[in-house]
Motif scaffolding. Structure first.
Motif, PDB file in Angstrom:
ATOM      1  N   CYS A 147      37.966  48.667  32.400  1.00 57.38           N
ATOM      2  CA  CYS A 147      38.091  47.886  33.632  1.00 57.38           C
ATOM      3  C   CYS A 147      37.129  46.694  33.613  1.00 57.38           C
ATOM      4  N   LEU A 148      35.863  46.951  33.288  1.00 57.68           N
ATOM      5  CA  LEU A 148      34.878  45.879  33.233  1.00 57.68           C
ATOM      6  C   LEU A 148      35.284  44.819  32.216  1.00 57.68           C
ATOM      7  N   ARG A 149      35.721  45.246  31.044  1.00 56.21           N
ATOM      8  CA  ARG A 149      36.082  44.286  30.000  1.00 56.21           C
ATOM      9  C   ARG A 149      37.308  43.456  30.377  1.00 56.21           C
ATOM     10  N   VAL A 150      38.287  44.095  30.982  1.00 58.21           N
ATOM     11  CA  VAL A 150      39.478  43.356  31.416  1.00 58.21           C
ATOM     12  C   VAL A 150      39.105  42.369  32.519  1.00 58.21           C
ATOM     13  N   GLN A 151      38.290  42.798  33.476  1.00 61.34           N
ATOM     14  CA  GLN A 151      37.877  41.902  34.555  1.00 61.34           C
ATOM     15  C   GLN A 151      37.074  40.722  34.023  1.00 61.34           C
ATOM     16  N   ARG A 152      36.141  40.991  33.120  1.00 59.65           N
ATOM     17  CA  ARG A 152      35.312  39.919  32.563  1.00 59.65           C
ATOM     18  C   ARG A 152      36.173  38.934  31.778  1.00 59.65           C
ATOM     19  N   ALA A 153      37.087  39.454  30.956  1.00 60.93           N
ATOM     20  CA  ALA A 153      37.983  38.583  30.185  1.00 60.93           C
ATOM     21  C   ALA A 153      38.890  37.789  31.121  1.00 60.93           C
ATOM     22  N   SER A 154      39.393  38.443  32.153  1.00 60.14           N
ATOM     23  CA  SER A 154      40.270  37.768  33.107  1.00 60.14           C
ATOM     24  C   SER A 154      39.558  36.606  33.795  1.00 60.14           C
ATOM     25  N   ARG A 155      38.321  36.827  34.200  1.00 63.00           N
ATOM     26  CA  ARG A 155      37.568  35.745  34.849  1.00 63.00           C
ATOM     27  C   ARG A 155      37.312  34.600  33.878  1.00 63.00           C
ATOM     28  N   ALA A 156      36.969  34.926  32.629  1.00 61.64           N
ATOM     29  CA  ALA A 156      36.693  33.879  31.635  1.00 61.64           C
ATOM     30  C   ALA A 156      37.950  33.051  31.351  1.00 61.64           C
ATOM     31  N   VAL A 157      39.064  33.724  31.149  1.00 63.75           N
ATOM     32  CA  VAL A 157      40.318  33.018  30.884  1.00 63.75           C
ATOM     33  C   VAL A 157      40.742  32.234  32.123  1.00 63.75           C
ATOM     34  N   GLY A 158      40.633  32.849  33.287  1.00 66.61           N
ATOM     35  CA  GLY A 158      40.995  32.176  34.535  1.00 66.61           C
ATOM     36  C   GLY A 158      40.204  30.896  34.758  1.00 66.61           C
ATOM     37  N   ARG A 159      38.893  30.942  34.477  1.00 66.55           N
ATOM     38  CA  ARG A 159      38.063  29.737  34.640  1.00 66.55           C
ATOM     39  C   ARG A 159      38.536  28.617  33.719  1.00 66.55           C
ATOM     40  N   ARG A 160      38.898  28.966  32.478  1.00 71.34           N
ATOM     41  CA  ARG A 160      39.368  27.937  31.544  1.00 71.34           C
ATOM     42  C   ARG A 160      40.637  27.274  32.062  1.00 71.34           C
ATOM     43  N   PHE A 161      41.573  28.084  32.551  1.00 70.90           N
ATOM     44  CA  PHE A 161      42.822  27.526  33.059  1.00 70.90           C
ATOM     45  C   PHE A 161      42.609  26.784  34.374  1.00 70.90           C
ATOM     46  N   ASP A 162      41.723  27.278  35.235  1.00 71.61           N
ATOM     47  CA  ASP A 162      41.415  26.553  36.474  1.00 71.61           C
ATOM     48  C   ASP A 162      40.921  25.152  36.155  1.00 71.61           C
ATOM     49  N   GLU A 163      40.017  25.066  35.192  1.00 74.87           N
ATOM     50  CA  GLU A 163      39.445  23.769  34.822  1.00 74.87           C
ATOM     51  C   GLU A 163      40.512  22.817  34.297  1.00 74.87           C
ATOM     52  N   VAL A 164      41.371  23.292  33.411  1.00 77.33           N
ATOM     53  CA  VAL A 164      42.367  22.410  32.797  1.00 77.33           C
ATOM     54  C   VAL A 164      43.480  22.029  33.780  1.00 77.33           C
ATOM     55  N   LEU A 165      43.758  22.893  34.758  1.00 73.76           N
ATOM     56  CA  LEU A 165      44.822  22.618  35.725  1.00 73.76           C
ATOM     57  C   LEU A 165      44.337  21.821  36.945  1.00 73.76           C
ATOM     58  N   ARG A 166      43.035  21.647  37.065  1.00 69.60           N
ATOM     59  CA  ARG A 166      42.476  20.929  38.218  1.00 69.60           C
ATOM     60  C   ARG A 166      43.098  19.544  38.419  1.00 69.60           C
ATOM     61  N   PRO A 167      43.343  18.762  37.333  1.00 68.20           N
ATOM     62  CA  PRO A 167      43.920  17.426  37.544  1.00 68.20           C
ATOM     63  C   PRO A 167      45.290  17.426  38.245  1.00 68.20           C
ATOM     64  N   VAL A 168      46.025  18.532  38.155  1.00 67.95           N
ATOM     65  CA  VAL A 168      47.323  18.582  38.833  1.00 67.95           C
ATOM     66  C   VAL A 168      47.238  19.332  40.163  1.00 67.95           C
ATOM     67  N   GLY A 169      46.025  19.731  40.555  1.00 67.50           N
ATOM     68  CA  GLY A 169      45.830  20.351  41.864  1.00 67.50           C
ATOM     69  C   GLY A 169      46.273  21.791  41.956  1.00 67.50           C
ATOM     70  N   LEU A 170      46.267  22.497  40.836  1.00 65.34           N
ATOM     71  CA  LEU A 170      46.631  23.917  40.831  1.00 65.34           C
ATOM     72  C   LEU A 170      45.489  24.730  40.244  1.00 65.34           C
ATOM     73  N   ASN A 171      45.434  25.994  40.622  1.00 66.08           N
ATOM     74  CA  ASN A 171      44.560  26.918  39.912  1.00 66.08           C
ATOM     75  C   ASN A 171      45.433  27.806  39.033  1.00 66.08           C
ATOM     76  N   ASN A 172      44.810  28.633  38.229  1.00 66.77           N
ATOM     77  CA  ASN A 172      45.583  29.438  37.283  1.00 66.77           C
ATOM     78  C   ASN A 172      46.557  30.374  37.980  1.00 66.77           C
TER      79      ASN A 172
END
Length: 150
Positions: free
Chosen positions: A21-46
């Motif tokens: 659970c901890l590993r999936v949550q940590r990985a999910s947050r890390a991946v989510g942050r990367r996609f949030d950052e790249v999608l910011r210019p189009v006004g979307l989050n992951n």
């Protein structure tokens, strides 16, 4: 080192070492942050990107069907649809056969934004996938699907 009452230090160490659970949550947050950052210019989050992608299908899903496909409850799904509806990216309409059922349709603006966002998504998805070798990646995807079916 102090430990919680009723848990031996060995149990605490085993949980810390083996907790999926901890590993999936940590990985999910890390991946989510990367996609949030790249999608910011189009006004979307992951999460919004994933939701819109799930809506991009030939037959508009019902709210219940969408919630099931996303592994969420209906109330949370509806709450997440509202900002996208306010932005004009989707419409929630009564079903043409059953007025008690509501279907979610991507608007032209939603499809256009999704097409633009997909270009941003591609490089980041490839970079995340590159962290796993070919056979590991296929196994990882299969494992995630198996866990999600539970």
């Amino acid at each position: 080192m102090p430990h919680a009452p009723g848990l031996s230090p060995d149990t605490v160490a085993r949980i810390a070492k083996d907790c999926l659970c901890l590993r999936v949550q940590r990985a999910s947050r890390a991946v989510g942050r990367r996609f949030d950052e790249v999608l910011r210019p189009v006004g979307l989050n992951n999460w919004q990107f994933s939701l819109l992608m799930t809506l991009h299908q030939p037959s508009p899903p019902t709210i219940n069907g969408l919630a099931e496909e996303l592994g969420m409850d209906r109330t949370t799904t509806t709450k997440n649809l509202k900002p996208l509806e306010r932005r004009g990216l989707l419409e929630i309409r009564q079903d043409w056969e059953d007025a008690r059922t509501r279907r979610i349709l991507l608007t032209d603006a939603g499809r256009a934004l999704l097409a633009e966002a997909a270009r941003y998504w591609q490089d980041t998805n490839d970079a995340v996938a590159a962290k796993l070798e070919g056979t590991e990646l296929a196994g990882f995807r299969s494992a995630l699907e198996a866990i999600a079916r539970d």
